[in-house]
Motif scaffolding. Structure first.
Motif, PDB file in Angstrom:
ATOM      1  N   LEU A 197       0.845  -1.198   0.000  1.00 27.51           N
ATOM      2  CA  LEU A 197       0.000   0.000   0.000  1.00 27.51           C
ATOM      3  C   LEU A 197       0.885   1.254   0.000  1.00 27.51           C
ATOM      4  O   LEU A 197       0.591   2.245  -0.660  1.00 27.51           O
ATOM      5  CB  LEU A 197      -0.916  -0.009   1.225  1.00 27.51           C
ATOM      6  N   ARG A 198       2.025   1.177   0.720  1.00 30.93           N
ATOM      7  CA  ARG A 198       2.947   2.320   0.756  1.00 30.93           C
ATOM      8  C   ARG A 198       3.543   2.557  -0.628  1.00 30.93           C
ATOM      9  O   ARG A 198       3.604   3.689  -1.103  1.00 30.93           O
ATOM     10  CB  ARG A 198       4.066   2.040   1.774  1.00 30.93           C
ATOM     11  N   LEU A 199       3.935   1.466  -1.286  1.00 28.02           N
ATOM     12  CA  LEU A 199       4.520   1.591  -2.624  1.00 28.02           C
ATOM     13  C   LEU A 199       3.482   2.115  -3.607  1.00 28.02           C
ATOM     14  O   LEU A 199       3.749   3.011  -4.418  1.00 28.02           O
ATOM     15  CB  LEU A 199       5.031   0.210  -3.063  1.00 28.02           C
ATOM     16  N   ARG A 200       2.286   1.575  -3.488  1.00 27.81           N
ATOM     17  CA  ARG A 200       1.202   1.971  -4.374  1.00 27.81           C
ATOM     18  C   ARG A 200       0.883   3.460  -4.220  1.00 27.81           C
ATOM     19  O   ARG A 200       0.604   4.149  -5.188  1.00 27.81           O
ATOM     20  CB  ARG A 200      -0.031   1.135  -3.997  1.00 27.81           C
ATOM     21  N   ALA A 201       0.958   3.959  -2.972  1.00 21.73           N
ATOM     22  CA  ALA A 201       0.645   5.370  -2.728  1.00 21.73           C
ATOM     23  C   ALA A 201       1.657   6.274  -3.441  1.00 21.73           C
ATOM     24  O   ALA A 201       1.290   7.305  -4.008  1.00 21.73           O
ATOM     25  CB  ALA A 201       0.650   5.654  -1.234  1.00 21.73           C
ATOM     26  N   ALA A 202       2.938   5.874  -3.431  1.00 24.86           N
ATOM     27  CA  ALA A 202       3.957   6.676  -4.110  1.00 24.86           C
ATOM     28  C   ALA A 202       3.684   6.683  -5.610  1.00 24.86           C
ATOM     29  O   ALA A 202       3.784   7.718  -6.285  1.00 24.86           O
ATOM     30  CB  ALA A 202       5.337   6.107  -3.828  1.00 24.86           C
TER      31      ALA A 202
END
Ligand SMILES: Nc1ncnc2c1ncn2[C@@H]1O[C@H](COP(=O)(O)OP(=O)(O)OP(=O)(O)O)[C@@H](O)[C@H]1O
Ligand SMILES: [Mg+2]
Length: 450
Positions: free
Chosen positions: A231-236
């Motif tokens: 989710l963190r990677l996707r947000a970036a």
């Protein structure tokens, strides 16, 4: 019967309207955060909703496949998953919703509002991983970017479409500097990605920036540290997609990512889960190439005339500036501002270590007069910092080094020029004028003596 139909209807809630059956599969294994699903033939990056006893359907993302099974990772908290639970594909793989509806809003990595506001109906779609463009579709940096911070505007001038890194250890002032830039920079709109930061900082940022007049020109994408790595990677990637969408419409966008290191940590976790061996400091090669790809998405667009100016904060773990993420970022970025713990400890804010910081595009955008003034001031600051201990011990004899004599004579004026209260704005014109004034003062006695 009616109950069963109501349940089926609820299951199709949110599904993309497509012809043909909705792909679905079943959970066959769950091991260390990795869920294996059989029978779900959808591409990597697709989302799936997993049936659970509690009634709500946790979302998971396809991150790979092996021996005919899809490998998925939960996007939310670990749920009470059951063997053979059914997984239903949702959304359109690889694309996200973008549009003007996002302006003035704070969302998570899936585009869901986190600001307590109504649901967001963004009207357009954009590939999550961006549209690959030829290198020639990128125009060069030719216009200066006013970031509202005097030391940067004058001595490491940024350009529109530049990618700048802010490199520092923890607690040295990266987030405060980014906050000041986000509020004062001259851009049509700003996309702020707060990835892996503390939840308190996210709520502070949203409260401070999403209430005033600037609200309509800002989008915040935030995923705090305790959320799933994908989710963190996707947000970036989502924040980059939003910025690219506005750039394609000819807008000049400021994209701020705090922090790139935490995105690299997320990419490392994902790659390790998939079995990729760790290399440099445990970072598998794919984690570092994720960073490169992400940073490469910012820049100028020759066809639309729009631009994405990127500012990325990079955490130098243990103040070690030879960390692989720092190295990768430094190699791909068009400049970096290094923050110094020593300056911060002295209460010198923003704690920018001027001699160690540089903007690789400054030569193309600043006047010859400003370049010469900046070179001279940098030399004085370097001389003063280099000999600081000698001077403090009283071991320096005046007259041995003219640059150092000059720097010591104007030490207070130099400090006053470099420091700036948080949230104060000094625009480009003021910064340049103050730099020239300062140099005129410094060189005045020398001219008189000559
Ligand atoms: N311009 C400033 N003026 C006054 N104090 C500042 C300034 N910048 C930073 N500080 C002080 O430094 C502290 C840490 O700053 P900040 O949160 O920006 O660090 P950081 O580098 O983002 O840390 P982390 O890596 O842990 O996220 C702030 O809480 C504040 O007390
Ligand atoms: Mg921070």
């Amino acid at each position: 019967m009616l109950d069963t139909m109501a349940l089926e209807l609820a299951r199709f809630r949110g599904a993309a309207i497509e012809r043909g059956p909705v792909p679905s599969g079943r959970v066959v294994a769950c091991d260390g955060g990795l869920i294996e699903v059989s029978g779900l033939s959808v591409p990597i990056g697709s989302l799936g909703a997993i049936e659970s006893d509690s009634g709500d359907e946790p979302l998971a993302e396809v991150i790979g496949f092996r021996r005919g099974h899809s490998l998925m990772m939960l996007l939310g908290d670990a749920q009470l998953l059951q063997p053979r639970a059914s997984v239903r594909a949702i959304g359109s793989p690889g694309s996200v919703r973008v549009g003007d509806a996002l302006l003035g809003r704070a969302v998570d990595g899936l585009g869901q509002p986190i600001d307590g506001g109504p649901a967001i109906h963004a009207s357009e779609t954009w590939p999550l991983l961006g549209k690959r463009e030829s290198a020639l579709a990128r125009s060069g940096v030719s216009e200066s970017f006013d970031c509202g911070v005097r030391a940067v505007n004058a001595l490491a001038t940024m350009g529109v479409g530049q990618r700048m890194g802010i490199i520092a250890g923890s607690g040295v002032g990266k987030s405060v500097l980014i906050d000041t830039v986000a509020a004062n920079a001259k851009a049509d709109l700003a996309v702020i990605a707060l990835i892996g930061e503390r939840a308190r900082e996210v709520s502070d940022f949203v409260t401070r920036h999403m209430s005033g007049a600037e609200r309509g020109r800002m989008v915040v994408v935030a995923v705090p540290a305790d959320h799933a790595p994908n989710l963190r990677l996707r947000a970036a990637q989502y924040a980059s997609a939003i910025a690219e969408h506005f750039r394609a419409k000819g807008r000049k966008v400021l994209l701020v990512l705090d922090s790139l290191t935490r995105v690299a940590h997320a990419a490392r976790e994902l790659a390790l889960v998939l079995g990729e061996p760790g290399a440099a400091r445990g970072y598998p090669p794919s984690a570092l190439s994720t960073i490169t790809r992400l940073v490469e998405r910012a820049g100028n667009c020759a066809t639309s005339g729009g631009a994405v100016t990127g500012i990325y904060s990079v955490l130098a773990d243990g103040d070690d500036t030879s960390d692989p993420v720092v190295d990768t970022a430094r190699a791909i970025l068009d400049g970096h501002l290094v923050l110094s713990r020593e300056l911060a400890q002295r209460g010198h804010y923003p704690a920018i270590d001027i001699p160690a910081s540089l903007s690789r595009v400054m030569h193309d955008i600043a006047s010859a007069e400003q370049l010469e003034a900046a070179r001279r001031l940098r030399a004085l600051i370097a001389a003063r910092e280099h000999n600081r201990d000698l001077v403090m011990m009283g071991a320096y004899r005046a007259g041995s080094d003219p640059d150092l004599d000059c720097a010591l004579a104007h030490s207070n004026a130099i400090d006053a020029f470099l420091q700036q209260p948080r949230n104060a704005c000094v625009n480009m014109t003021q910064s340049r004028a103050q730099l020239m004034d300062m140099l005129a003062k410094i060189d005045a006695p020398l001219v008189a003596n000559a």
